[in-house]
Design a protein around this motif. Structure first.
Motif, PDB file in Angstrom:
ATOM      1  N   GLY A 186       0.784  -1.231   0.000  1.00  0.00           N
ATOM      2  CA  GLY A 186       0.000   0.000   0.000  1.00  0.00           C
ATOM      3  C   GLY A 186       0.813   1.277   0.000  1.00  0.00           C
ATOM      4  O   GLY A 186       0.282   2.356   0.292  1.00  0.00           O
ATOM      5  N   GLN A 187       2.092   1.194  -0.361  1.00  0.00           N
ATOM      6  CA  GLN A 187       2.934   2.391  -0.384  1.00  0.00           C
ATOM      7  C   GLN A 187       3.563   2.575  -1.758  1.00  0.00           C
ATOM      8  O   GLN A 187       3.877   1.609  -2.442  1.00  0.00           O
ATOM      9  N   ASP A 188       3.731   3.840  -2.159  1.00  0.00           N
ATOM     10  CA  ASP A 188       4.372   4.130  -3.428  1.00  0.00           C
ATOM     11  C   ASP A 188       5.865   3.832  -3.340  1.00  0.00           C
ATOM     12  O   ASP A 188       6.497   4.050  -2.303  1.00  0.00           O
ATOM     13  N   VAL A 189       6.422   3.350  -4.451  1.00  0.00           N
ATOM     14  CA  VAL A 189       7.827   2.941  -4.501  1.00  0.00           C
ATOM     15  C   VAL A 189       8.513   3.608  -5.681  1.00  0.00           C
ATOM     16  O   VAL A 189       7.952   3.677  -6.775  1.00  0.00           O
ATOM     17  N   ALA A 190       9.719   4.110  -5.472  1.00  0.00           N
ATOM     18  CA  ALA A 190      10.549   4.610  -6.567  1.00  0.00           C
ATOM     19  C   ALA A 190      11.608   3.565  -6.896  1.00  0.00           C
ATOM     20  O   ALA A 190      12.408   3.189  -6.035  1.00  0.00           O
ATOM     21  N   MET A 191      11.584   3.059  -8.117  1.00  0.00           N
ATOM     22  CA  MET A 191      12.635   2.170  -8.613  1.00  0.00           C
ATOM     23  C   MET A 191      13.586   3.046  -9.415  1.00  0.00           C
ATOM     24  O   MET A 191      13.214   3.571 -10.465  1.00  0.00           O
ATOM     25  N   VAL A 192      14.798   3.256  -8.914  1.00  0.00           N
ATOM     26  CA  VAL A 192      15.693   4.209  -9.557  1.00  0.00           C
ATOM     27  C   VAL A 192      16.691   3.522 -10.484  1.00  0.00           C
ATOM     28  O   VAL A 192      17.120   2.393 -10.261  1.00  0.00           O
ATOM     29  N   CYS A 193      17.041   4.253 -11.557  1.00  0.00           N
ATOM     30  CA  CYS A 193      18.028   3.810 -12.530  1.00  0.00           C
ATOM     31  C   CYS A 193      18.907   5.017 -12.848  1.00  0.00           C
ATOM     32  O   CYS A 193      18.467   6.153 -12.726  1.00  0.00           O
ATOM     33  N   SER A 194      20.129   4.781 -13.278  1.00  0.00           N
ATOM     34  CA  SER A 194      20.929   5.905 -13.752  1.00  0.00           C
ATOM     35  C   SER A 194      20.444   6.295 -15.144  1.00  0.00           C
ATOM     36  O   SER A 194      19.814   5.501 -15.845  1.00  0.00           O
ATOM     37  N   GLY A 195      20.718   7.515 -15.538  1.00  0.00           N
ATOM     38  CA  GLY A 195      20.308   7.969 -16.867  1.00  0.00           C
ATOM     39  C   GLY A 195      18.803   7.998 -17.013  1.00  0.00           C
ATOM     40  O   GLY A 195      18.093   8.579 -16.190  1.00  0.00           O
ATOM     41  N   ASP A 196      18.308   7.360 -18.054  1.00  0.00           N
ATOM     42  CA  ASP A 196      16.877   7.284 -18.330  1.00  0.00           C
ATOM     43  C   ASP A 196      16.402   5.859 -18.065  1.00  0.00           C
ATOM     44  O   ASP A 196      17.015   4.896 -18.525  1.00  0.00           O
ATOM     45  N   ALA A 197      15.280   5.743 -17.343  1.00  0.00           N
ATOM     46  CA  ALA A 197      14.777   4.421 -16.946  1.00  0.00           C
ATOM     47  C   ALA A 197      14.384   3.552 -18.135  1.00  0.00           C
ATOM     48  O   ALA A 197      14.371   2.329 -18.040  1.00  0.00           O
ATOM     49  N   GLY A 198      14.074   4.180 -19.271  1.00  0.00           N
ATOM     50  CA  GLY A 198      13.639   3.435 -20.441  1.00  0.00           C
ATOM     51  C   GLY A 198      14.734   3.185 -21.465  1.00  0.00           C
ATOM     52  O   GLY A 198      14.472   2.638 -22.540  1.00  0.00           O
ATOM     53  N   ILE A 199      15.970   3.592 -21.152  1.00  0.00           N
ATOM     54  CA  ILE A 199      17.105   3.363 -22.050  1.00  0.00           C
ATOM     55  C   ILE A 199      18.129   2.523 -21.290  1.00  0.00           C
ATOM     56  O   ILE A 199      18.860   3.022 -20.439  1.00  0.00           O
ATOM     57  N   TYR A 200      18.155   1.235 -21.563  1.00  0.00           N
ATOM     58  CA  TYR A 200      18.990   0.276 -20.834  1.00  0.00           C
ATOM     59  C   TYR A 200      18.681   0.296 -19.337  1.00  0.00           C
ATOM     60  O   TYR A 200      19.528  -0.085 -18.527  1.00  0.00           O
ATOM     61  N   GLY A 201      17.493   0.739 -18.964  1.00  0.00           N
ATOM     62  CA  GLY A 201      17.107   0.810 -17.562  1.00  0.00           C
ATOM     63  C   GLY A 201      16.150  -0.307 -17.183  1.00  0.00           C
ATOM     64  O   GLY A 201      16.101  -1.366 -17.818  1.00  0.00           O
ATOM     65  N   MET A 202      15.342  -0.043 -16.152  1.00  0.00           N
ATOM     66  CA  MET A 202      14.498  -1.082 -15.581  1.00  0.00           C
ATOM     67  C   MET A 202      13.051  -1.027 -16.061  1.00  0.00           C
ATOM     68  O   MET A 202      12.236  -1.867 -15.663  1.00  0.00           O
ATOM     69  N   ALA A 203      12.705  -0.053 -16.890  1.00  0.00           N
ATOM     70  CA  ALA A 203      11.306   0.128 -17.268  1.00  0.00           C
ATOM     71  C   ALA A 203      10.715  -1.113 -17.938  1.00  0.00           C
ATOM     72  O   ALA A 203       9.611  -1.556 -17.596  1.00  0.00           O
ATOM     73  N   GLY A 204      11.428  -1.676 -18.896  1.00  0.00           N
ATOM     74  CA  GLY A 204      10.895  -2.830 -19.621  1.00  0.00           C
ATOM     75  C   GLY A 204      10.672  -4.034 -18.729  1.00  0.00           C
ATOM     76  O   GLY A 204       9.632  -4.705 -18.807  1.00  0.00           O
ATOM     77  N   LEU A 205      11.637  -4.321 -17.861  1.00  0.00           N
ATOM     78  CA  LEU A 205      11.525  -5.474 -16.970  1.00  0.00           C
ATOM     79  C   LEU A 205      10.389  -5.285 -15.965  1.00  0.00           C
ATOM     80  O   LEU A 205       9.664  -6.241 -15.642  1.00  0.00           O
ATOM     81  N   ILE A 206      10.205  -4.065 -15.492  1.00  0.00           N
ATOM     82  CA  ILE A 206       9.092  -3.781 -14.581  1.00  0.00           C
ATOM     83  C   ILE A 206       7.758  -4.103 -15.260  1.00  0.00           C
ATOM     84  O   ILE A 206       6.864  -4.718 -14.663  1.00  0.00           O
ATOM     85  N   PHE A 207       7.605  -3.716 -16.514  1.00  0.00           N
ATOM     86  CA  PHE A 207       6.355  -4.019 -17.228  1.00  0.00           C
ATOM     87  C   PHE A 207       6.186  -5.525 -17.424  1.00  0.00           C
ATOM     88  O   PHE A 207       5.070  -6.048 -17.309  1.00  0.00           O
ATOM     89  N   GLU A 208       7.280  -6.214 -17.737  1.00  0.00           N
ATOM     90  CA  GLU A 208       7.194  -7.665 -17.932  1.00  0.00           C
ATOM     91  C   GLU A 208       6.739  -8.366 -16.649  1.00  0.00           C
ATOM     92  O   GLU A 208       5.825  -9.201 -16.668  1.00  0.00           O
ATOM     93  N   ILE A 209       7.384  -8.040 -15.532  1.00  0.00           N
ATOM     94  CA  ILE A 209       7.038  -8.677 -14.261  1.00  0.00           C
ATOM     95  C   ILE A 209       5.702  -8.151 -13.739  1.00  0.00           C
ATOM     96  O   ILE A 209       4.962  -8.857 -13.050  1.00  0.00           O
ATOM     97  N   GLY A 210       5.363  -6.935 -14.134  1.00  0.00           N
ATOM     98  CA  GLY A 210       4.118  -6.330 -13.670  1.00  0.00           C
ATOM     99  C   GLY A 210       2.864  -7.056 -14.113  1.00  0.00           C
ATOM    100  O   GLY A 210       1.783  -6.862 -13.527  1.00  0.00           O
ATOM    101  N   LYS A 211       2.995  -7.924 -15.110  1.00  0.00           N
ATOM    102  CA  LYS A 211       1.834  -8.718 -15.535  1.00  0.00           C
ATOM    103  C   LYS A 211       1.330  -9.603 -14.403  1.00  0.00           C
ATOM    104  O   LYS A 211       0.154  -9.974 -14.369  1.00  0.00           O
ATOM    105  N   GLU A 212       2.230  -9.931 -13.480  1.00  0.00           N
ATOM    106  CA  GLU A 212       1.863 -10.777 -12.341  1.00  0.00           C
ATOM    107  C   GLU A 212       1.259  -9.965 -11.191  1.00  0.00           C
ATOM    108  O   GLU A 212       0.754 -10.535 -10.231  1.00  0.00           O
ATOM    109  N   TYR A 213       1.326  -8.640 -11.303  1.00  0.00           N
ATOM    110  CA  TYR A 213       0.844  -7.767 -10.230  1.00  0.00           C
ATOM    111  C   TYR A 213      -0.086  -6.697 -10.808  1.00  0.00           C
ATOM    112  O   TYR A 213       0.221  -5.499 -10.770  1.00  0.00           O
ATOM    113  N   PRO A 214      -1.222  -7.080 -11.366  1.00  0.00           N
ATOM    114  CA  PRO A 214      -2.097  -6.106 -12.044  1.00  0.00           C
ATOM    115  C   PRO A 214      -2.668  -5.045 -11.111  1.00  0.00           C
ATOM    116  O   PRO A 214      -3.149  -4.010 -11.583  1.00  0.00           O
TER     117      PRO A 214
END
Length: 243
Positions: free
Chosen positions: A72-100
């Motif tokens: 029930g709390q907001d979370v910041a997943m941090v990456c260097s640079g841009d999260a969508g360029i070699y960052g964690m954005a894509g993997l978060i969406f992939e795993i997020g399918k299990e946490y709708p």
């Protein structure tokens, strides 16, 4: 509904973080990331709960973020640079399918290509390709194919992860391929520690770049056939003067 904010921190300096990213980090009680990136911001946000994992534990890190958001709390997943360029954005969406039940928002940041380009001058004024030489997740055969294609098409090429202890000769191999299509005197540049202590840059020829010492904190720029040096800066003309 709680939310994960996948947040790009920029190159490293606090003043190169976007206003939106700072607001997210101020808002979220939990900040998760790779240990090195957490250390960049820990002092600036001392009242936060910081959770981290070492390199190659990215899946665990993402699941940790969803589990914390599930409380029930907001979370910041941090990456260097841009999260969508070699960052964690894509993997978060992939795993997020299990946490709708958990929302996801991407907060962009300054990536090494734009941060390093600003240090060198204006090397990315025309079409360019960004290629990582890390073969941890991409087979070298595919990387080689992309290098040759970008070189033949006369793109300016920005190289991430040019070398490491296990990949000491990868930049040399990449330069050798590019030299099949570009002149030895092609203007190139390197920037180390973009936006961090010890930032430095060098402008050199493609021939000299072959033997240059680089590491994972170095970003390399290989000019196209029109790239030049103007007053000590690396510039790729767009062609406005010819219109």
């Amino acid at each position: 509904m709680s939310k994960i904010y996948v947040t790009g921190l920029g190159p490293g300096a606090s003043d190169q973080m976007t206003v939106q990213a700072k607001k997210v980090l101020e808002k979220c009680p939990v900040i998760i990331g790779y240990t090195v990136y957490i250390d960049l911001i820990r002092e600036e946000f001392p009242d936060k709960i910081f959770l981290s994992t070492p390199m190659r534990r990215e899946v665990d890190r993402c699941r940790m973020a969803f589990e914390e958001a599930g409380k029930g709390q907001d979370v910041a997943m941090v990456c260097s640079g841009d999260a969508g360029i070699y960052g964690m954005a894509g993997l978060i969406f992939e795993i997020g399918k299990e946490y709708p039940e958990v929302g996801v928002e991407i907060v962009p940041g300054i990536t090494a290509a734009s941060g390093g380009a600003a240090v060198l001058g204006a090397p990315l004024m025309h079409d360019f390709a960004v290629i990582s030489l890390s073969d941890l997740l991409t087979p070298w055969e595919k990387i080689e194919k992309r290098i040759r294609a970008a070189a033949e098409a006369d793109f300016v090429i920005c190289i991430y992860n040019p070398s490491s202890k296990k990949r000491a000769d990868y930049l040399k191999k990449a330069c050798g391929m590019i030299l099949e299509y570009r002149k030895p005197e092609t203007v190139c540049g390197m920037v180390r520690n973009i936006g961090r202590d010890g930032e430095s840059y060098e402008i050199l020829s493609l021939e000299r770049l072959q033997d240059a010492q680089t590491d994972m904190f170095t970003t390399v720029f290989i000019g196209n056939s029109d790239t030049m040096v103007i007053n000590g800066r690396m510039v790729t003309p767009r062609g406005y003067r010819d219109v």
